[in-house]
Motif scaffolding. Structure first.
Motif, PDB file in Angstrom:
ATOM      1  N   ARG A  42       0.810  -1.221   0.000  1.00 49.36           N
ATOM      2  CA  ARG A  42       0.000   0.000   0.000  1.00 49.36           C
ATOM      3  C   ARG A  42       0.841   1.269   0.000  1.00 49.36           C
ATOM      4  N   SER A  43       0.257   2.317  -0.594  1.00 41.56           N
ATOM      5  CA  SER A  43       0.994   3.584  -0.557  1.00 41.56           C
ATOM      6  C   SER A  43       0.125   4.695   0.043  1.00 41.56           C
ATOM      7  N   ASP A  44      -1.149   4.367   0.381  1.00 42.11           N
ATOM      8  CA  ASP A  44      -1.997   5.400   0.980  1.00 42.11           C
ATOM      9  C   ASP A  44      -1.500   5.736   2.382  1.00 42.11           C
ATOM     10  N   LYS A  45      -2.148   6.734   2.972  1.00 46.29           N
ATOM     11  CA  LYS A  45      -1.660   7.218   4.271  1.00 46.29           C
ATOM     12  C   LYS A  45      -1.827   6.207   5.401  1.00 46.29           C
ATOM     13  N   GLY A  46      -2.640   5.192   5.152  1.00 40.57           N
ATOM     14  CA  GLY A  46      -2.884   4.220   6.209  1.00 40.57           C
ATOM     15  C   GLY A  46      -1.868   3.088   6.235  1.00 40.57           C
ATOM     16  N   HIS A  47      -0.851   3.138   5.389  1.00 41.00           N
ATOM     17  CA  HIS A  47       0.111   2.027   5.356  1.00 41.00           C
ATOM     18  C   HIS A  47       1.038   2.084   6.577  1.00 41.00           C
ATOM     19  N   ILE A  48       1.869   1.051   6.728  1.00 39.52           N
ATOM     20  CA  ILE A  48       2.788   1.054   7.869  1.00 39.52           C
ATOM     21  C   ILE A  48       4.058   1.800   7.447  1.00 39.52           C
ATOM     22  N   PRO A  49       4.460   2.830   8.174  1.00 41.46           N
ATOM     23  CA  PRO A  49       5.624   3.628   7.779  1.00 41.46           C
ATOM     24  C   PRO A  49       6.888   2.769   7.655  1.00 41.46           C
ATOM     25  N   SER A  50       7.811   3.183   6.755  1.00 42.10           N
ATOM     26  CA  SER A  50       8.980   2.331   6.510  1.00 42.10           C
ATOM     27  C   SER A  50       9.879   2.221   7.733  1.00 42.10           C
ATOM     28  N   SER A  51       9.825   3.224   8.625  1.00 38.68           N
ATOM     29  CA  SER A  51      10.654   3.119   9.832  1.00 38.68           C
ATOM     30  C   SER A  51      10.282   1.868  10.629  1.00 38.68           C
ATOM     31  N   VAL A  52       8.990   1.566  10.649  1.00 34.91           N
ATOM     32  CA  VAL A  52       8.534   0.378  11.360  1.00 34.91           C
ATOM     33  C   VAL A  52       9.083  -0.870  10.672  1.00 34.91           C
ATOM     34  N   MET A  53       9.084  -0.825   9.325  1.00 35.11           N
ATOM     35  CA  MET A  53       9.560  -1.985   8.593  1.00 35.11           C
ATOM     36  C   MET A  53      11.037  -2.245   8.903  1.00 35.11           C
ATOM     37  N   PHE A  54      11.843  -1.172   8.888  1.00 36.12           N
ATOM     38  CA  PHE A  54      13.275  -1.356   9.156  1.00 36.12           C
ATOM     39  C   PHE A  54      13.502  -1.953  10.538  1.00 36.12           C
ATOM     40  N   LYS A  55      12.811  -1.394  11.506  1.00 34.66           N
ATOM     41  CA  LYS A  55      12.967  -1.910  12.874  1.00 34.66           C
ATOM     42  C   LYS A  55      12.583  -3.389  12.921  1.00 34.66           C
ATOM     43  N   SER A  56      11.493  -3.734  12.244  1.00 29.34           N
ATOM     44  CA  SER A  56      11.028  -5.119  12.302  1.00 29.34           C
ATOM     45  C   SER A  56      12.024  -6.057  11.640  1.00 29.34           C
ATOM     46  N   VAL A  57      12.566  -5.630  10.503  1.00 33.67           N
ATOM     47  CA  VAL A  57      13.522  -6.495   9.810  1.00 33.67           C
ATOM     48  C   VAL A  57      14.757  -6.699  10.695  1.00 33.67           C
ATOM     49  N   PHE A  58      15.173  -5.648  11.350  1.00 26.38           N
ATOM     50  CA  PHE A  58      16.318  -5.740  12.246  1.00 26.38           C
ATOM     51  C   PHE A  58      16.036  -6.732  13.391  1.00 26.38           C
ATOM     52  N   LEU A  59      14.867  -6.566  14.007  1.00 20.47           N
ATOM     53  CA  LEU A  59      14.494  -7.480  15.100  1.00 20.47           C
ATOM     54  C   LEU A  59      14.396  -8.922  14.607  1.00 20.47           C
ATOM     55  N   LEU A  60      13.856  -9.066  13.401  1.00 18.83           N
ATOM     56  CA  LEU A  60      13.709 -10.399  12.836  1.00 18.83           C
ATOM     57  C   LEU A  60      15.076 -11.055  12.650  1.00 18.83           C
ATOM     58  N   ALA A  61      16.022 -10.280  12.129  1.00 20.32           N
ATOM     59  CA  ALA A  61      17.370 -10.819  11.918  1.00 20.32           C
ATOM     60  C   ALA A  61      17.962 -11.262  13.256  1.00 20.32           C
ATOM     61  N   LEU A  62      17.794 -10.420  14.259  1.00 16.43           N
ATOM     62  CA  LEU A  62      18.294 -10.774  15.597  1.00 16.43           C
ATOM     63  C   LEU A  62      17.682 -12.084  16.079  1.00 16.43           C
ATOM     64  N   ALA A  63      16.368 -12.185  15.925  1.00 19.06           N
ATOM     65  CA  ALA A  63      15.660 -13.372  16.408  1.00 19.06           C
ATOM     66  C   ALA A  63      16.144 -14.621  15.697  1.00 19.06           C
ATOM     67  N   CYS A  64      16.372 -14.503  14.393  1.00 18.41           N
ATOM     68  CA  CYS A  64      16.781 -15.691  13.635  1.00 18.41           C
ATOM     69  C   CYS A  64      18.200 -16.118  14.002  1.00 18.41           C
ATOM     70  N   LEU A  65      18.999 -15.131  14.382  1.00 21.49           N
ATOM     71  CA  LEU A  65      20.387 -15.475  14.706  1.00 21.49           C
ATOM     72  C   LEU A  65      20.511 -16.091  16.100  1.00 21.49           C
ATOM     73  N   MET A  66      19.488 -15.850  16.906  1.00 22.19           N
ATOM     74  CA  MET A  66      19.564 -16.358  18.281  1.00 22.19           C
ATOM     75  C   MET A  66      19.545 -17.881  18.306  1.00 22.19           C
ATOM     76  N   PRO A  67      20.427 -18.493  19.099  1.00 20.87           N
ATOM     77  CA  PRO A  67      20.356 -19.953  19.198  1.00 20.87           C
ATOM     78  C   PRO A  67      19.116 -20.368  19.991  1.00 20.87           C
ATOM     79  N   ILE A  68      18.636 -21.563  19.749  1.00 17.15           N
ATOM     80  CA  ILE A  68      17.451 -22.057  20.470  1.00 17.15           C
ATOM     81  C   ILE A  68      17.905 -23.111  21.476  1.00 17.15           C
TER      82      ILE A  68
END
Ligand SMILES: O=c1ccn([C@@H]2O[C@H](COP(=O)(O)OP(=O)(O)O[C@H]3O[C@H](CO)[C@@H](O)[C@H](O)[C@H]3O)[C@@H](O)[C@H]2O)c(=O)[nH]1
Ligand SMILES: [Mn+2]
Length: 737
Positions: A710-736
């Motif tokens: 989406r590109s309308d005003k109701g979409h999720i801002p890209s800052s949120v996306m960057f933060k999420s991708v960063f957190l996701l990378a961290l989570a995937c790297l974590m050992p279980i």
């Protein structure tokens, strides 16, 4: 309530009847099979914990704990389902028996901010209750304005003038609903209306009134000639800021005055505007404070034995509501033990499939009806009729017969000015100091869901309460129409509710021996929203992470244990769909609600949990985040189209987006693994996790759209996306472990 019907000693027919839902026995059998499944899951988890050193041992233990908590939570959700009760009042019997001695009724309406709750919205609610089908000289309407806005006062003044036309019009043509805005929206074409001429006149008057108010608000100025018409405006000559001003009480129409009549010569209801004193250093206790001020002011002016509480956006949708509520209170046999009659919250701005899950179909039709079945209806703050004495802290006693027909005489010979002055003194900042207000009297302070705690306290003083859910909703309000507002509202609720669980009002302690155990459990369905966020968050993150690492967390498909998981999952969800459809939901609305439950739990409830703990430790204070009732046009358009509105960079969305991305990743990876494995071993071991991620991906579809498409005003801002991708990378790297 454990009884079949009301009625009198002299074999008068009862004023209401109650009836248990059908098929409860069958349901109990079915619920027991699920319970067996849940127990089997617990047994499986405990007996199959990976040995120390094996991969996924801790992840497994986490699953064990999550499923244990889910299981317990499921058990408490059963208690109202075993006791669903419906009620039927008989208003004709009431009229027949009591028409000339009907009691007085005071109606309280709360508003708090002229921008978020525009004056035109507020007076619409006022007009809808002024025109109730009830003797007008017995009605008094009080508006509490925590925004202390001159424009709200002005709007109320305009409403009192328009009422002179509106009330007779409603009565003459039995208009429904009696909110002018809703009525004209429903009947917008004069050709459909038999009484065209009068309809046109009233519609014109209504529009003119709206225009005058809106233009005053828009220009931020009330014309001088209007100001001259009422002494009340002089209150604003002093500096009045929202949180810093003197007490204001203005009796706009005086029901005692025989000259205060509508265009048909019938007496007008009493109308009072009030704004309690506020000073920056003094806590004002939000809505609870406002209601307590209303209680005192009204007891000075009209002192009716019954009270209706309404939020400013909740207009009356049934002209006979008062009469129906009185059937419960005035029933000769059971009436005297009833403290309040709660209606469910309804909304007039829902979309077809209720994208934000606002209309609580199942909660209203099943859970609250079940709680009501124990005689302990949940008090929800609005759309509730109360017995005044109960709100003042009276304890129930067996010989209480109800003093509803004792008229208050004390106001008869006092002038409006005297009444206003003495009422003002009751709503000064210092009035409550050293009194029981907010504790034993009135609404309880210190909690953003003052209503639930107060209702519980009333029940624990021995009173019964009624939950009445007629087919046609009696009150309709404005539901949150962006995700932000919806999550803010649920955060406030879950925080306040969890706070009650920790306070002295915890139903298991405070209610012990006073209300039914089933009712104590049912209360906790809501009080425990916040902690249920943990197992949920665990379930949407750990199984997909383990899938990425190839660690199985569920039994093999070929094992018999698998059946227990499959049965509980399928039976619970199929039942949930059936229950929703029977409660008036659509299939899509059910699906949207599942989405909202997930989102609420991992965002609102999760953050509410920490904020509650912070508050318990004394690190923060109670707040009441008001919900906005106005939105811009393009937001409103997306709402109509049921497109989720994100729009802000809220931290809640980061959590949501991270979990959505994680599940997407693990679904892709897991599917690949299952497909590539030619010996079906991965299929046997990991398929449950792949399915789980698959379902979560489906639920999260709007999140991916809002992130990437989406590109309308109701979409999720890209800052949120960057933060999420960063957190996701961290989570995937974590050992279980
Ligand atoms: O300081 C305040 C704050 C709020 N309000 C009024 O409280 C009502 C509810 O506020 P709103 O923002 O609409 O919250 P909701 O989440 O819609 O309210 C629900 O949840 C509240 C408890 O959190 C209950 O009190 C309400 O009755 C119930 O409708 C409105 O009429 C406000 O004007 C006040 O009078 N004073
Ligand atoms: Mn509201």
């Amino acid at each position: 309530m454990g009884k079949q019907e009301g009625g009198g000693e002299e074999s008068l027919p009862p004023l209401f009847e109650s009836r248990r839902a059908r098929f409860i026995g069958l349901y109990r059998v079915f619920a027991s099979t699920i319970l067996v499944g849940v127990c089997l899951i617990w047994v499986y988890r405990v007996t199959n914990i990976p040995r120390a050193g094996e991969a996924g041992r801790w992840a497994w233990i986490g699953m064990l704990m999550s499923e244990f908590l889910f299981g317990l939570y499921w058990i408490i959700t059963q208690s109202p389902r075993w006791n669903v009760t419906y009620l039927q009042p008989f208003k004709d019997r009431l009229s027949h028996r009591y028409e000339d001695k009907l009691p007085g009724v005071d109606i309280f309406i709360c508003t708090a901010d002229p921008k978020m709750e525009p004056p035109t919205l507020v007076i619409n609610t006022v007009l809808s209750v002024l025109s109730y089908n009830y003797p007008t000289e017995k009605l008094s309407v009080y508006l509490s304005d925590d925004g202390s806005s001159e424009f709200t006062f002005y709007a109320l003044l305009e409403a009192s003038r328009f009422a002179k036309y509106w009330i007779p019009f409603c009565k003459k043509f039995s208009v429904e609903p009696r909110s002018p805005e809703a009525y004209f929206a429903l009947h917008s074409d004069v050709h459909d209306i038999k009484y065209g001429q009068e309809w046109l006149e009233i519609k014109k008057l209504h529009e003119e009134m709206k225009n005058r108010i809106e233009s005053a608000v828009a220009t931020a100025e009330i014309p001088v000639e209007i100001k001259k018409q009422h002494k009340g405006f002089s209150e604003w000559n002093l500096k009045v800021a929202k949180n810093d001003h003197q007490s204001i009480v203005q009796i706009i129409t005086d029901g005692r005055d025989i000259n205060s009549v509508d265009n048909d010569g019938c007496r007008l209801p009493t109308m009072v505007y009030m704004s309690r004193e506020k000073r920056p250093q003094q806590p004002h206790n939000f809505k609870a404070g406002a209601l307590n001020a209303l209680l005192r002011v009204s007891s000075e002016i009209s002192n009716a034995p019954f009270i209706l509480l309404l939020d400013c956006d909740m207009y009356a949708n049934n002209a006979d509501s008062i009469r129906e509520a009185l059937c419960f209170f005035l029933d000769e046999k059971y009436g005297p033990e009833i403290a309040y009659v709660q209606h469910p919250q309804g909304y007039n701005n829902l979309t077809k499939d209720d994208i934000y899950g606002n209309e609580c179909f199942v909660v209203n039709a099943v859970e609250l009806a079940g709680l009501g079945g124990y005689g302990t209806a949940l008090f929800c703050g609005t759309g509730c009729f109360h017995r005044r004495e109960c709100l003042f802290g009276r304890k129930y006693s067996k010989d209480y017969r109800g003093h509803w027909n004792v008229e208050s005489q004390k106001t008869i010979d006092r002038s409006i000015k005297e009444l206003e002055e003495s009422a003002k003194a009751l709503i000064s900042c210092s009035y409550e100091k050293g009194t029981q207000w907010g504790k034993e009297m009135g609404l309880i302070y210190g909690c953003p869901v003052e209503d639930i705690a107060t209702g519980l306290a009333i029940q624990c003083r021995g009173w019964k309460s009624i939950y009445y859910n007629p087919e046609r909703k009696d009150f309709l309000g404005v539901a949150p129409n962006t995700l932000d507002i919806a999550l803010i509202q649920h955060k406030r609720w879950s925080e306040g509710l969890f706070q009650i669980f920790f306070s002295k009002y915890c139903p298991f302690i405070y209610g012990h021996g006073k209300i039914h155990l089933g009712a104590q459990m049912a209360y906790c369905i809501y009080l425990l929203w916040a902690p249920v966020s943990f197992p949920t968050l665990y379930y949407v993150t750990v199984p997909p992470l383990c899938l990425l690492h190839g660690i199985p967390l569920f039994p093999k498909v070929s094992s018999l244990w698998f059946l227990a998981f499959a049965y509980v999952f399928i039976a619970k969800n199929v039942y949930s769909i059936v229950e929703a459809l029977r409660s008036g939901s659509t299939l899509k609305a059910w699906w949207y609600l599942q989405r909202m439950w997930l989102i609420r739990r991992i965002t609102s409830y999760f953050f509410a949990f920490f904020d509650t703990i912070k508050r318990q430790l004394g690190l923060s204070e109670t707040e009441f985040a008001l919900t906005d009732k106005v939105i811009t046009d393009d937001v409103s358009k997306r709402y109509e189209q049921e497109i989720m509105e994100f729009g802000t960079a809220s931290i809640m969305y980061t959590v949501l987006a991270t979990s959505a991305l994680l599940n997407f990743l693990s679904l892709v990876w897991g599917t690949k693994r299952v497909v590539m494995d030619r010996h079906y071993k991965a299929l046997d071991q990991l398929i449950s996790q792949v399915i789980l991620s698959g379902i979560l991906v489906l639920i999260n579809l709007p999140v991916y759209q809002a992130l990437f498409i989406r590109s309308d005003k109701g979409h999720i801002p890209s800052s949120v996306m960057f933060k999420s991708v960063f957190l996701l990378a961290l989570a995937c790297l974590m050992p279980i472990y």
